[in-house]
Design a protein around this motif. Sequence first.
Motif, PDB file in Angstrom:
ATOM      1  N   CYS A 123      -3.532  -4.293   2.566  1.00  0.00           N
ATOM      2  CA  CYS A 123      -3.950  -2.888   2.527  1.00  0.00           C
ATOM      3  C   CYS A 123      -3.682  -2.177   3.852  1.00  0.00           C
ATOM      4  O   CYS A 123      -3.338  -0.992   3.867  1.00  0.00           O
ATOM      5  N   SER A 124      -3.840  -2.892   4.953  1.00  0.00           N
ATOM      6  CA  SER A 124      -3.747  -2.263   6.272  1.00  0.00           C
ATOM      7  C   SER A 124      -2.317  -2.111   6.774  1.00  0.00           C
ATOM      8  O   SER A 124      -1.989  -1.124   7.441  1.00  0.00           O
ATOM      9  N   TYR A 125      -1.469  -3.081   6.472  1.00  0.00           N
ATOM     10  CA  TYR A 125      -0.144  -3.115   7.080  1.00  0.00           C
ATOM     11  C   TYR A 125       1.004  -2.825   6.109  1.00  0.00           C
ATOM     12  O   TYR A 125       1.971  -2.148   6.480  1.00  0.00           O
ATOM     13  N   GLU A 141      -8.537  -3.884  -8.877  1.00  0.00           N
ATOM     14  CA  GLU A 141      -9.959  -4.047  -8.563  1.00  0.00           C
ATOM     15  C   GLU A 141     -10.143  -4.714  -7.205  1.00  0.00           C
ATOM     16  O   GLU A 141     -10.985  -4.297  -6.393  1.00  0.00           O
ATOM     17  N   THR A 142      -9.356  -5.741  -6.941  1.00  0.00           N
ATOM     18  CA  THR A 142      -9.463  -6.461  -5.669  1.00  0.00           C
ATOM     19  C   THR A 142      -9.038  -5.589  -4.496  1.00  0.00           C
ATOM     20  O   THR A 142      -9.689  -5.571  -3.449  1.00  0.00           O
ATOM     21  N   LEU A 143      -7.959  -4.836  -4.659  1.00  0.00           N
ATOM     22  CA  LEU A 143      -7.451  -3.992  -3.577  1.00  0.00           C
ATOM     23  C   LEU A 143      -8.395  -2.842  -3.242  1.00  0.00           C
ATOM     24  O   LEU A 143      -8.488  -2.428  -2.083  1.00  0.00           O
ATOM     25  N   THR A 144      -9.076  -2.334  -4.249  1.00  0.00           N
ATOM     26  CA  THR A 144      -9.918  -1.153  -4.038  1.00  0.00           C
ATOM     27  C   THR A 144     -11.408  -1.473  -3.957  1.00  0.00           C
ATOM     28  O   THR A 144     -12.202  -0.621  -3.550  1.00  0.00           O
ATOM     29  N   GLY A 145     -11.799  -2.685  -4.359  1.00  0.00           N
ATOM     30  CA  GLY A 145     -13.194  -3.057  -4.324  1.00  0.00           C
ATOM     31  C   GLY A 145     -14.048  -2.388  -5.371  1.00  0.00           C
ATOM     32  O   GLY A 145     -15.257  -2.223  -5.191  1.00  0.00           O
ATOM     33  N   GLN A 163      -4.413   6.918  -0.967  1.00  0.00           N
ATOM     34  CA  GLN A 163      -4.965   7.259   0.342  1.00  0.00           C
ATOM     35  C   GLN A 163      -4.606   6.224   1.404  1.00  0.00           C
ATOM     36  O   GLN A 163      -4.652   6.516   2.600  1.00  0.00           O
ATOM     37  N   MET A 164      -4.219   5.031   0.973  1.00  0.00           N
ATOM     38  CA  MET A 164      -3.767   4.003   1.923  1.00  0.00           C
ATOM     39  C   MET A 164      -2.355   4.277   2.423  1.00  0.00           C
ATOM     40  O   MET A 164      -1.878   3.592   3.329  1.00  0.00           O
ATOM     41  N   GLY A 165      -1.660   5.229   1.791  1.00  0.00           N
ATOM     42  CA  GLY A 165      -0.321   5.588   2.229  1.00  0.00           C
ATOM     43  C   GLY A 165       0.777   5.328   1.234  1.00  0.00           C
ATOM     44  O   GLY A 165       1.936   5.646   1.479  1.00  0.00           O
TER      45      GLY A 165
END
Length: 274
Positions: A123-125, A141-145, A163-165
Amino acid sequence: MHIVTTIAGSDSGGGAGIQADLKTFQELKVFGTSVITALTAQNTLGVSDVLPIEVSFVEKQLKALIEDFSISAVKTGMLFSSEIIQSIARILADVNIPLIVDPVMIAKGGESLLQQEAIVALCSYLLPLATIVTPNIPEAETLTGRKIKTFADIQDAAHTLLQMGVQCVIIKGGHLTDNDYAIDYVFFEDGQSFSMQSSRIATKNTHGTGCTFSAALTAFIGRGFSIKEAIVEAKKYIQLAITYDLSIGNGHGPTNHFAYQKYKESCEVIIHET
Protein backbone atom coordinates in the motif's frame (compact mmCIF):
# COMPACT_ATOMS: atom_id res chain seq x y z
CA MET A 1 7.20 -5.79 -31.20
CA HIS A 2 5.51 -4.92 -27.93
CA ILE A 3 7.49 -6.13 -24.89
CA VAL A 4 5.89 -6.61 -21.47
CA THR A 5 7.19 -7.84 -18.13
CA THR A 6 5.77 -9.94 -15.33
CA ILE A 7 7.23 -9.77 -11.82
CA ALA A 8 5.85 -12.77 -9.97
CA GLY A 9 6.40 -16.21 -8.49
CA SER A 10 6.89 -19.43 -10.39
CA ASP A 11 4.06 -21.99 -10.33
CA SER A 12 5.48 -25.45 -10.96
CA GLY A 13 1.96 -26.60 -11.87
CA GLY A 14 1.83 -24.14 -14.75
CA GLY A 15 -1.60 -22.66 -14.03
CA ALA A 16 -0.71 -19.41 -12.30
CA GLY A 17 2.21 -17.07 -11.71
CA ILE A 18 5.02 -16.60 -14.21
CA GLN A 19 3.89 -19.56 -16.28
CA ALA A 20 0.31 -18.33 -16.70
CA ASP A 21 1.53 -14.82 -17.47
CA LEU A 22 3.93 -15.91 -20.20
CA LYS A 23 1.31 -18.18 -21.80
CA THR A 24 -1.14 -15.30 -21.83
CA PHE A 25 1.42 -12.90 -23.27
CA GLN A 26 2.21 -15.36 -26.05
CA GLU A 27 -1.47 -15.86 -26.89
CA LEU A 28 -2.01 -12.11 -27.09
CA LYS A 29 1.00 -11.55 -29.31
CA VAL A 30 3.29 -9.60 -27.02
CA PHE A 31 6.85 -10.60 -26.14
CA GLY A 32 6.95 -11.63 -22.49
CA THR A 33 9.88 -11.09 -20.15
CA SER A 34 9.96 -12.05 -16.48
CA VAL A 35 11.36 -11.38 -13.03
CA ILE A 36 10.93 -14.33 -10.67
CA THR A 37 10.37 -13.41 -7.01
CA ALA A 38 9.86 -16.88 -5.56
CA LEU A 39 9.75 -20.54 -6.49
CA THR A 40 6.79 -22.64 -5.41
CA ALA A 41 6.31 -26.37 -5.22
CA GLN A 42 2.65 -26.68 -6.18
CA ASN A 43 0.06 -28.41 -8.26
CA THR A 44 -3.74 -28.21 -8.55
CA LEU A 45 -4.06 -29.59 -5.01
CA GLY A 46 -2.12 -26.77 -3.38
CA VAL A 47 1.23 -25.25 -2.48
CA SER A 48 3.61 -27.48 -0.52
CA ASP A 49 6.55 -25.08 -0.25
CA VAL A 50 7.75 -21.59 -1.18
CA LEU A 51 11.36 -20.54 -1.74
CA PRO A 52 11.79 -16.75 -2.03
CA ILE A 53 14.50 -15.36 -4.28
CA GLU A 54 17.16 -13.11 -2.71
CA VAL A 55 16.12 -9.46 -2.97
CA SER A 56 19.39 -8.47 -4.65
CA PHE A 57 18.83 -11.04 -7.38
CA VAL A 58 15.23 -9.89 -7.93
CA GLU A 59 16.66 -6.39 -8.44
CA LYS A 60 19.28 -7.66 -10.89
CA GLN A 61 16.62 -9.40 -12.99
CA LEU A 62 14.49 -6.27 -13.26
CA LYS A 63 17.41 -3.93 -13.93
CA ALA A 64 18.71 -6.25 -16.66
CA LEU A 65 15.37 -6.03 -18.48
CA ILE A 66 15.03 -2.26 -18.17
CA GLU A 67 18.58 -1.71 -19.40
CA ASP A 68 18.01 -3.65 -22.61
CA PHE A 69 14.32 -3.61 -23.57
CA SER A 70 11.76 -0.95 -24.36
CA ILE A 71 9.06 -2.28 -22.04
CA SER A 72 5.51 -1.09 -22.72
CA ALA A 73 3.80 -2.49 -19.59
CA VAL A 74 4.71 -4.24 -16.34
CA LYS A 75 2.59 -6.40 -14.05
CA THR A 76 3.28 -7.66 -10.58
CA GLY A 77 1.87 -10.80 -9.03
CA MET A 78 3.24 -12.75 -6.06
CA LEU A 79 5.81 -10.48 -4.40
CA PHE A 80 6.07 -12.38 -1.10
CA SER A 81 7.90 -9.90 1.15
CA SER A 82 8.08 -6.22 2.04
CA GLU A 83 11.77 -6.17 1.06
CA ILE A 84 11.00 -7.39 -2.46
CA ILE A 85 8.12 -4.91 -2.79
CA GLN A 86 10.24 -1.96 -1.71
CA SER A 87 13.13 -2.89 -4.01
CA ILE A 88 10.82 -3.23 -7.02
CA ALA A 89 9.09 0.04 -6.21
CA ARG A 90 12.41 1.90 -6.02
CA ILE A 91 13.35 0.72 -9.51
CA LEU A 92 9.94 1.27 -11.11
CA ALA A 93 9.65 4.76 -9.62
CA ASP A 94 12.45 5.86 -11.96
CA VAL A 95 10.83 4.62 -15.18
CA ASN A 96 7.64 5.70 -16.93
CA ILE A 97 5.99 2.34 -17.63
CA PRO A 98 2.31 1.49 -17.03
CA LEU A 99 2.10 -0.76 -13.98
CA ILE A 100 -0.64 -3.32 -13.32
CA VAL A 101 -0.65 -4.64 -9.74
CA ASP A 102 -2.35 -7.97 -9.03
CA PRO A 103 -2.14 -8.10 -5.21
CA VAL A 104 -1.67 -11.87 -4.91
CA MET A 105 -2.09 -12.92 -1.27
CA ILE A 106 -3.68 -16.36 -0.96
CA ALA A 107 -3.38 -19.45 -3.16
CA LYS A 108 -6.52 -21.34 -4.21
CA GLY A 109 -5.83 -23.94 -1.56
CA GLY A 110 -5.64 -21.28 1.16
CA GLU A 111 -1.86 -20.97 1.53
CA SER A 112 -0.50 -17.47 2.21
CA LEU A 113 1.66 -16.11 -0.61
CA LEU A 114 2.29 -12.68 0.93
CA GLN A 115 3.80 -12.03 4.35
CA GLN A 116 1.62 -9.90 6.63
CA GLU A 117 4.08 -7.02 6.87
CA ALA A 118 4.27 -6.93 3.08
CA ILE A 119 0.69 -5.66 2.87
CA VAL A 120 1.72 -2.35 4.40
CA ALA A 121 4.63 -2.10 1.94
CA LEU A 122 2.32 -2.85 -0.97
CA CYS A 123 0.00 0.00 0.00
CA SER A 124 2.80 2.42 0.87
CA TYR A 125 5.30 1.86 -1.92
CA LEU A 126 3.78 0.04 -4.90
CA LEU A 127 0.14 1.15 -5.17
CA PRO A 128 1.11 4.85 -5.49
CA LEU A 129 2.95 3.85 -8.69
CA ALA A 130 0.14 1.68 -10.07
CA THR A 131 -1.83 2.43 -13.20
CA ILE A 132 -4.32 -0.33 -12.34
CA VAL A 133 -4.81 -2.58 -9.32
CA THR A 134 -6.93 -5.73 -9.66
CA PRO A 135 -7.99 -7.13 -6.25
CA ASN A 136 -10.72 -9.68 -5.71
CA ILE A 137 -13.07 -9.12 -2.77
CA PRO A 138 -10.89 -10.75 -0.05
CA GLU A 139 -7.81 -8.90 -1.34
CA ALA A 140 -9.66 -5.58 -1.41
CA GLU A 141 -10.82 -6.22 2.17
CA THR A 142 -7.24 -6.86 3.29
CA LEU A 143 -5.83 -3.81 1.49
CA THR A 144 -8.46 -1.44 2.84
CA GLY A 145 -9.20 -3.01 6.23
CA ARG A 146 -12.96 -3.08 5.65
CA LYS A 147 -15.54 -5.77 5.02
CA ILE A 148 -17.21 -5.85 1.60
CA LYS A 149 -20.78 -7.13 1.42
CA THR A 150 -22.62 -4.55 -0.71
CA PHE A 151 -22.03 -2.32 -3.72
CA ALA A 152 -21.63 0.63 -1.35
CA ASP A 153 -18.83 -1.29 0.38
CA ILE A 154 -17.19 -1.89 -3.00
CA GLN A 155 -17.36 1.84 -3.79
CA ASP A 156 -15.84 2.75 -0.43
CA ALA A 157 -13.02 0.23 -0.85
CA ALA A 158 -12.28 1.46 -4.37
CA HIS A 159 -12.13 5.07 -3.23
CA THR A 160 -9.74 4.10 -0.44
CA LEU A 161 -7.44 2.44 -2.98
CA LEU A 162 -7.68 5.44 -5.32
CA GLN A 163 -6.62 7.68 -2.44
CA MET A 164 -3.44 5.60 -2.17
CA GLY A 165 -2.47 6.89 -5.61
CA VAL A 166 -3.80 4.19 -7.95
CA GLN A 167 -5.20 5.55 -11.24
CA CYS A 168 -7.75 2.76 -11.79
CA VAL A 169 -9.20 0.10 -9.48
CA ILE A 170 -10.86 -3.11 -10.66
CA ILE A 171 -12.62 -4.96 -7.84
CA LYS A 172 -13.44 -8.42 -9.10
CA GLY A 173 -16.78 -9.65 -7.84
CA GLY A 174 -16.45 -13.39 -8.28
CA HIS A 175 -16.56 -13.97 -4.52
CA LEU A 176 -19.99 -12.35 -4.25
CA THR A 177 -22.27 -15.31 -4.97
CA ASP A 178 -25.74 -13.85 -4.54
CA ASN A 179 -26.67 -13.95 -8.24
CA ASP A 180 -26.10 -15.88 -11.47
CA TYR A 181 -23.61 -13.34 -12.78
CA ALA A 182 -20.03 -12.42 -12.04
CA ILE A 183 -19.73 -8.64 -11.92
CA ASP A 184 -16.46 -6.72 -11.85
CA TYR A 185 -16.46 -3.06 -10.84
CA VAL A 186 -14.11 -0.49 -12.34
CA PHE A 187 -13.34 2.92 -10.83
CA PHE A 188 -11.12 5.71 -12.20
CA GLU A 189 -9.37 8.53 -10.37
CA ASP A 190 -11.43 11.12 -12.30
CA GLY A 191 -14.67 9.75 -10.83
CA GLN A 192 -15.81 7.69 -13.82
CA SER A 193 -16.84 4.08 -13.26
CA PHE A 194 -18.46 1.11 -14.97
CA SER A 195 -19.15 -2.55 -14.32
CA MET A 196 -18.72 -5.70 -16.40
CA GLN A 197 -21.25 -8.51 -16.15
CA SER A 198 -20.72 -12.03 -17.43
CA SER A 199 -22.26 -15.42 -16.80
CA ARG A 200 -21.08 -17.25 -13.70
CA ILE A 201 -19.44 -20.55 -14.64
CA ALA A 202 -19.96 -23.59 -12.40
CA THR A 203 -16.45 -25.03 -12.26
CA LYS A 204 -13.70 -25.76 -9.76
CA ASN A 205 -11.06 -25.10 -12.41
CA THR A 206 -10.23 -21.50 -11.58
CA HIS A 207 -6.58 -21.77 -10.58
CA GLY A 208 -4.68 -18.74 -11.83
CA THR A 209 -7.68 -16.60 -12.80
CA GLY A 210 -6.28 -13.47 -11.17
CA CYS A 211 -2.85 -13.94 -12.72
CA THR A 212 -4.32 -14.62 -16.12
CA PHE A 213 -6.72 -11.67 -16.08
CA SER A 214 -4.02 -9.22 -15.03
CA ALA A 215 -1.59 -10.67 -17.59
CA ALA A 216 -4.16 -10.20 -20.36
CA LEU A 217 -4.73 -6.66 -19.14
CA THR A 218 -0.98 -6.04 -19.23
CA ALA A 219 -0.74 -7.40 -22.77
CA PHE A 220 -3.52 -5.16 -24.08
CA ILE A 221 -2.13 -2.09 -22.29
CA GLY A 222 1.27 -2.95 -23.74
CA ARG A 223 -0.23 -3.08 -27.20
CA GLY A 224 -1.59 0.45 -26.83
CA PHE A 225 -5.25 -0.19 -25.99
CA SER A 226 -6.98 2.44 -23.87
CA ILE A 227 -7.41 1.41 -20.24
CA LYS A 228 -11.13 0.77 -20.67
CA GLU A 229 -10.65 -1.19 -23.91
CA ALA A 230 -7.90 -3.27 -22.28
CA ILE A 231 -10.06 -4.04 -19.23
CA VAL A 232 -13.04 -5.20 -21.29
CA GLU A 233 -10.92 -7.34 -23.60
CA ALA A 234 -9.05 -8.87 -20.65
CA LYS A 235 -12.42 -9.71 -19.10
CA LYS A 236 -13.34 -11.58 -22.30
CA TYR A 237 -10.01 -13.40 -22.20
CA ILE A 238 -10.50 -14.72 -18.67
CA GLN A 239 -14.21 -15.45 -19.17
CA LEU A 240 -13.37 -17.74 -22.09
CA ALA A 241 -10.43 -19.28 -20.22
CA ILE A 242 -12.81 -20.28 -17.41
CA THR A 243 -15.65 -21.35 -19.71
CA TYR A 244 -13.51 -23.73 -21.76
CA ASP A 245 -11.37 -25.11 -18.92
CA LEU A 246 -8.87 -27.89 -19.49
CA SER A 247 -10.04 -30.28 -16.74
CA ILE A 248 -6.55 -31.39 -15.77
CA GLY A 249 -5.22 -32.23 -12.32
CA ASN A 250 -7.13 -33.51 -9.30
CA GLY A 251 -7.80 -30.23 -7.52
CA HIS A 252 -8.46 -26.67 -8.67
CA GLY A 253 -7.41 -27.04 -12.30
CA PRO A 254 -6.00 -24.24 -14.46
CA THR A 255 -7.95 -22.08 -16.85
CA ASN A 256 -7.53 -22.46 -20.61
CA HIS A 257 -5.08 -19.87 -21.87
CA PHE A 258 -5.70 -20.99 -25.45
CA ALA A 259 -9.46 -20.36 -25.53
CA TYR A 260 -9.49 -16.65 -26.44
CA GLN A 261 -8.11 -16.97 -29.96
CA LYS A 262 -10.61 -19.69 -30.83
CA TYR A 263 -13.78 -18.38 -29.16
CA LYS A 264 -13.39 -14.62 -28.73
CA GLU A 265 -16.11 -13.73 -31.24
CA SER A 266 -18.67 -15.57 -29.13
CA CYS A 267 -17.90 -13.97 -25.78
CA GLU A 268 -20.41 -11.51 -24.35
CA VAL A 269 -19.55 -9.07 -21.59
CA ILE A 270 -22.28 -6.63 -20.64
CA ILE A 271 -21.06 -3.15 -19.75
CA HIS A 272 -23.03 -0.95 -17.34
CA GLU A 273 -21.96 2.69 -17.08
CA THR A 274 -22.33 3.97 -13.51
